[in-house]
Design a protein around this motif. Structure first.
Motif, PDB file in Angstrom:
ATOM      1  N   ALA A   6       0.854  -1.183   0.000  1.00 59.61           N
ATOM      2  CA  ALA A   6       0.000   0.000   0.000  1.00 59.61           C
ATOM      3  C   ALA A   6       0.890   1.232   0.000  1.00 59.61           C
ATOM      4  O   ALA A   6       1.888   1.279   0.706  1.00 59.61           O
ATOM      5  N   THR A  45      -4.128   4.218  -1.466  1.00 58.99           N
ATOM      6  CA  THR A  45      -5.102   3.957  -0.396  1.00 58.99           C
ATOM      7  C   THR A  45      -5.950   5.193  -0.088  1.00 58.99           C
ATOM      8  O   THR A  45      -6.698   5.195   0.880  1.00 58.99           O
ATOM      9  N   GLN A 100      -9.333  -0.790  -4.492  1.00 51.99           N
ATOM     10  CA  GLN A 100      -7.939  -1.203  -4.293  1.00 51.99           C
ATOM     11  C   GLN A 100      -7.657  -2.532  -4.988  1.00 51.99           C
ATOM     12  O   GLN A 100      -6.598  -2.718  -5.596  1.00 51.99           O
TER      13      GLN A 100
END
Ligand SMILES: [Zn+2]
Length: 287
Positions: free
Chosen positions: A41, A66, A74
């Motif tokens: 992330a 994110t 995502q």
């Protein structure tokens, strides 16, 4: 970009699902890992970047943004980057200028390479065989879409677009904001309606529609409210015949847009030839 190469991208993803024996929800992180790709992330460096693929020699890594706290968004971002890894010619193309490729949400109008990766992502997360089997368990319209989004862990919008491709129902997906249409997808049965007028990007929502009224109150969208009512296909698409339909309207929260699912009640519009695609190939959005 021809329809065939987009379809090819989708089919390659479906082949990966079959070869790896993947089930729903497709484990994109596991798939990346099994290819030795590191996934992490990343706080968005630049606005609008949804994900990136990095290469160092023979090693690949995926970063995904994110800033949109939505699992479906995502997962779609990661699947898109996997598309660049799997699709023939993509690594050569995207790394011709450097070791980092950045993807942007909402670009969908343009770059054929990005569009192919989007179609790969849709095929990977919502492979048609598994998706169709799940869809058959629910009644037509938003009920099916909502369950499919849960089962595939995909966004409502991506699930709705995919659903419009596989359903036998005469159905339209409309994404709108305020009084105008952002985009619209029609199922094959809907495309066969006589005299049907396609809703182009930027066209105005029908004045008497529930969606138009719904969009006048911004909390309806931000709070993710849902309403439904009966409607008529003529009101929406000016088709030749009056055909009863339902209009289901859902606010998409901080995305700031509204999803409308219009499903014809009756089984009309048969007889025209299958497979013609007057409205072109759907372009997948991230959420
Ligand atoms: Zn990309």
């Amino acid at each position: 970009m021809s329809d065939t190469s987009l379809r090819d991208a989708e089919q390659l993803a479906e082949q990966v699902v079959r070869d790896c024996g993947l089930t729903l929800p497709v484990d994109v992180l596991g798939l990346a890992q099994s290819n030795g790709i590191l996934v992490s992330a990343k706080p968005a460096a630049a606005m609008g970047v949804s994900g990136m693929l990095l290469r160092s020699g023979d090693d690949f890594a995926i970063g995904y943004a994110t800033h949109v706290r939505n699992e479906g968004f995502q997962r779609f971002s990661i699947a898109h980057e996997l598309g660049h890894f799997y699709l023939p010619g993509h690594p050569e193309h995207i790394f011709s200028a450097g070791a980092v490729h950045e993807s942007r949400a909402g670009f969908a109008s343009g770059d054929p390479i990005e569009l192919q990766a989007d179609h790969f992502a849709a095929g990977l997360l919502m492979p048609s065989a598994l998706f169709t089997k799940e869809a058959a368990k629910y009644s037509d319209g938003f009920t099916a879409i909502e369950h499919l989004a849960e089962i595939c862990k995909t966004s409502l919008t991506a699930s709705a677009i995919r659903y419009s491709e596989i359903t036998d129902a005469a159905l339209a997906i409309v994404v709108s904001s305020r009084s105008s249409v952002e985009y619209c997808f029609l199922s094959p049965a809907m495309r066969r309606m006589k005299g049907l007028n396609f809703l182009k990007k930027g066209s105005v929502l029908p004045r008497e529609s529930l969606t138009r009224t719904f969009n006048q109150t911004s909390e309806n969208i931000s709070l993710g409210r849902r309403v439904d009512d009966s409607t008529d296909l003529q009101l929406w698409f000016r088709c030749d015949d009056e055909i009863d339909a339902s209009e289901e309207v859902i606010g998409l929260g901080d995305y700031g847009k509204t999803l409308t699912v219009i499903t014809a009640d009756a089984d009309d519009g048969d007889g025209a030839d299958e497979g013609d695609k007057p409205w072109g190939q759907p372009q997948f959005r991230y959420r």
